[in-house]
Design a protein around this motif. Structure first.
Motif, PDB file in Angstrom:
ATOM      1  N   TYR A 113     -13.889  43.948  31.494  1.00  0.00           N
ATOM      2  CA  TYR A 113     -12.587  43.279  31.485  1.00  0.00           C
ATOM      3  C   TYR A 113     -11.728  43.817  30.336  1.00  0.00           C
ATOM      4  O   TYR A 113     -10.551  44.166  30.536  1.00  0.00           O
ATOM      5  CB  TYR A 113     -12.772  41.763  31.345  1.00  0.00           C
ATOM      6  CG  TYR A 113     -11.483  40.977  31.432  1.00  0.00           C
ATOM      7  CD1 TYR A 113     -11.078  40.408  32.635  1.00  0.00           C
ATOM      8  CD2 TYR A 113     -10.668  40.810  30.319  1.00  0.00           C
ATOM      9  CE1 TYR A 113      -9.892  39.698  32.730  1.00  0.00           C
ATOM     10  CE2 TYR A 113      -9.474  40.101  30.401  1.00  0.00           C
ATOM     11  CZ  TYR A 113      -9.096  39.551  31.604  1.00  0.00           C
ATOM     12  OH  TYR A 113      -7.908  38.845  31.684  1.00  0.00           O
ATOM     13  N   ASN A 114     -12.301  43.898  29.149  1.00  0.00           N
ATOM     14  CA  ASN A 114     -11.544  44.376  27.984  1.00  0.00           C
ATOM     15  C   ASN A 114     -11.148  45.846  28.132  1.00  0.00           C
ATOM     16  O   ASN A 114     -10.059  46.248  27.711  1.00  0.00           O
ATOM     17  CB  ASN A 114     -12.359  44.168  26.708  1.00  0.00           C
ATOM     18  CG  ASN A 114     -12.417  42.701  26.309  1.00  0.00           C
ATOM     19  OD1 ASN A 114     -11.521  41.922  26.640  1.00  0.00           O
ATOM     20  ND2 ASN A 114     -13.469  42.321  25.605  1.00  0.00           N
ATOM     21  N   TYR A 115     -12.024  46.640  28.736  1.00  0.00           N
ATOM     22  CA  TYR A 115     -11.691  48.045  28.965  1.00  0.00           C
ATOM     23  C   TYR A 115     -10.488  48.175  29.909  1.00  0.00           C
ATOM     24  O   TYR A 115      -9.546  48.931  29.645  1.00  0.00           O
ATOM     25  CB  TYR A 115     -12.904  48.775  29.542  1.00  0.00           C
ATOM     26  CG  TYR A 115     -12.597  50.164  30.038  1.00  0.00           C
ATOM     27  CD1 TYR A 115     -12.383  51.214  29.142  1.00  0.00           C
ATOM     28  CD2 TYR A 115     -12.512  50.423  31.411  1.00  0.00           C
ATOM     29  CE1 TYR A 115     -12.083  52.494  29.604  1.00  0.00           C
ATOM     30  CE2 TYR A 115     -12.214  51.700  31.870  1.00  0.00           C
ATOM     31  CZ  TYR A 115     -11.999  52.720  30.962  1.00  0.00           C
ATOM     32  OH  TYR A 115     -11.700  53.972  31.417  1.00  0.00           O
ATOM     33  N   LEU A 116     -10.508  47.423  30.993  1.00  0.00           N
ATOM     34  CA  LEU A 116      -9.397  47.450  31.934  1.00  0.00           C
ATOM     35  C   LEU A 116      -8.118  46.927  31.295  1.00  0.00           C
ATOM     36  O   LEU A 116      -7.017  47.424  31.573  1.00  0.00           O
ATOM     37  CB  LEU A 116      -9.737  46.615  33.169  1.00  0.00           C
ATOM     38  CG  LEU A 116     -10.870  47.160  34.048  1.00  0.00           C
ATOM     39  CD1 LEU A 116     -11.303  46.120  35.069  1.00  0.00           C
ATOM     40  CD2 LEU A 116     -10.430  48.440  34.760  1.00  0.00           C
ATOM     41  N   LEU A 117      -8.268  45.967  30.414  1.00  0.00           N
ATOM     42  CA  LEU A 117      -7.110  45.405  29.724  1.00  0.00           C
ATOM     43  C   LEU A 117      -6.481  46.442  28.797  1.00  0.00           C
ATOM     44  O   LEU A 117      -5.247  46.579  28.744  1.00  0.00           O
ATOM     45  CB  LEU A 117      -7.535  44.164  28.942  1.00  0.00           C
ATOM     46  CG  LEU A 117      -6.443  43.343  28.280  1.00  0.00           C
ATOM     47  CD1 LEU A 117      -5.408  42.882  29.279  1.00  0.00           C
ATOM     48  CD2 LEU A 117      -7.066  42.144  27.559  1.00  0.00           C
ATOM     49  N   GLN A 118      -7.295  47.177  28.100  1.00  0.00           N
ATOM     50  CA  GLN A 118      -6.770  48.206  27.207  1.00  0.00           C
ATOM     51  C   GLN A 118      -6.063  49.310  27.999  1.00  0.00           C
ATOM     52  O   GLN A 118      -5.021  49.826  27.570  1.00  0.00           O
ATOM     53  CB  GLN A 118      -7.904  48.806  26.359  1.00  0.00           C
ATOM     54  CG  GLN A 118      -8.471  47.850  25.324  1.00  0.00           C
ATOM     55  CD  GLN A 118      -7.397  47.326  24.373  1.00  0.00           C
ATOM     56  OE1 GLN A 118      -6.560  48.073  23.867  1.00  0.00           O
ATOM     57  NE2 GLN A 118      -7.421  46.020  24.130  1.00  0.00           N
TER      58      GLN A 118
END
Length: 344
Positions: free
Chosen positions: A313-318
């Motif tokens: 999730y955090n990777y996609l957010l970045q």
């Protein structure tokens, strides 16, 4: 009997499990969820089922591929509401089953590359079970409900004064209520209004969606003294509740007050047919105020969220933040699907 967890998509199994639920919602039925998959590119309609002792937990959803992330998915409830349904159980047993279901479903999601889930929670199911299943609940807004628990004239007396006057204008204009099978006519008017209002393209639902759920819908029309259609409203009967699903008037005939007329006439019709309430819903400020003028009653409406794979999730957010300089999704979830208005 040990707990048995499974993912289903077969229509025969789906309908069998759905029929064993306590007050199953039409919004959780096979036809509705599979029709809603037409609105989400690449979506797959599924339901997670857990059977434990004498109980069943049933969770329908749409599994969507995440653009630009091969092998990763997220989940969303079918339009308009989703939820976690059960067979007839006492409250404590439901919470215990919901907890066990949540653990099993989270493991399945993580093993299947499901990053997150978002749900617009059905307003007439208990939200405690979703919390027990691990969902983070956010109160979105209150929805307007017309309770049909009194004589009709008393219900109409609860309208705002200005609304009573405008409803009367509709009746005095010579409008009449009719029921129709003209889904094509509804879609044409609906799309015309969506284009006029420059609505999000998502809401331009195709005719195939309506055709797939036609048997569940009630199409009411306001017809003028000349016989022409002035408004077309779709309603969705769901047990003891009648949902105002999608409601539109001909912009050229708004002076006849066709929306006011149909809402009032359908309140009378629902009262006559024995429904216990009409759900008018919420919406943007002006629409919400309009709906409030028909009823002082409210019911809480929640969004439910779950992040199964936090790292992904955090990777996609970045990645999304790098793509959109003015990135500020606010309450939008999942944030990696946010599209800046300046780039739409």
């Amino acid at each position: 009997m040990s707990a048995e967890f499974s993912i289903i998509a077969d229509p025969t199994i789906w309908r069998d499990v759905w029929g064993r639920l306590d007050r199953p919602s039409v919004l959780a039925g096979y036809e509705h969820v599979h029709a809603a998959a037409l609105l989400e590119p690449g979506a797959v309609a599924e339901a997670a089922v857990m059977q434990w002792r004498e109980g069943i937990a049933f969770f329908p959803y749409l599994r969507r591929p995440i653009p630009g992330a091969n092998g990763l998915w997220d989940l969303v409830s079918a339009y308009d509401f989703g939820g976690l349904w059960f067979s007839a159980l006492d409250a404590d047993s439901r919470l215990a089953l919901a907890t066990a279901f949540g653990d099993a479903f989270a493991r399945h999601a993580q093993q299947s590359g499901v990053v997150s889930a978002f749900m617009r929670v059905h307003p007439f199911i208990p939200v405690e079970a979703l919390a027990a299943a691990g969902y983070d609940l956010k109160h979105h807004q209150d929805n307007v409900v017309v309770e049909l628990n009194a004589p009709l004239e008393e219900i109409r007396g609860r309208y705002a004064r200005a609304r009573r006057k405008q409803v009367r204008q509709g009746w005095e204009s010579g409008l009449t209520l009719a029921f129709s099978d003209d889904i094509d006519g509804f879609v044409a008017l609906y799309h015309e209004n969506m284009h006029r209002m420059k609505a999000n393209p998502f809401y331009l639902f195709p005719i195939d969606f309506f055709a797939a759920i036609r048997s569940s819908l009630l199409l009411a029309e306001a017809r003028g003294p000349d016989g022409e259609v002035c408004a077309r409203h779709l309603y969705l009967p769901d047990g003891e509740t009648l949902f105002a699903f999608l409601c539109h008037a001909d912009a050229k005939r708004l002076g006849l007050r066709p929306n006011d007329f149909v809402y009032d006439a359908m309140i009378a019709e629902a009262h006559r047919r024995g429904f216990t309430r009409i759900h008018f819903g919420g919406g943007a400020e002006n629409l919400y105020k309009y709906k409030q003028s028909f009823s002082p009653e409210r019911i809480a409406f929640y969004h439910a969220r779950y992040i199964f794979l936090l790292k992904e999730y955090n990777y996609l957010l970045q990645k999304k933040k790098l793509m959109i300089p003015d990135f500020n999704p606010g309450f939008f979830f999942p944030a990696y699907r946010y599209v800046s208005r300046s780039t739409e």
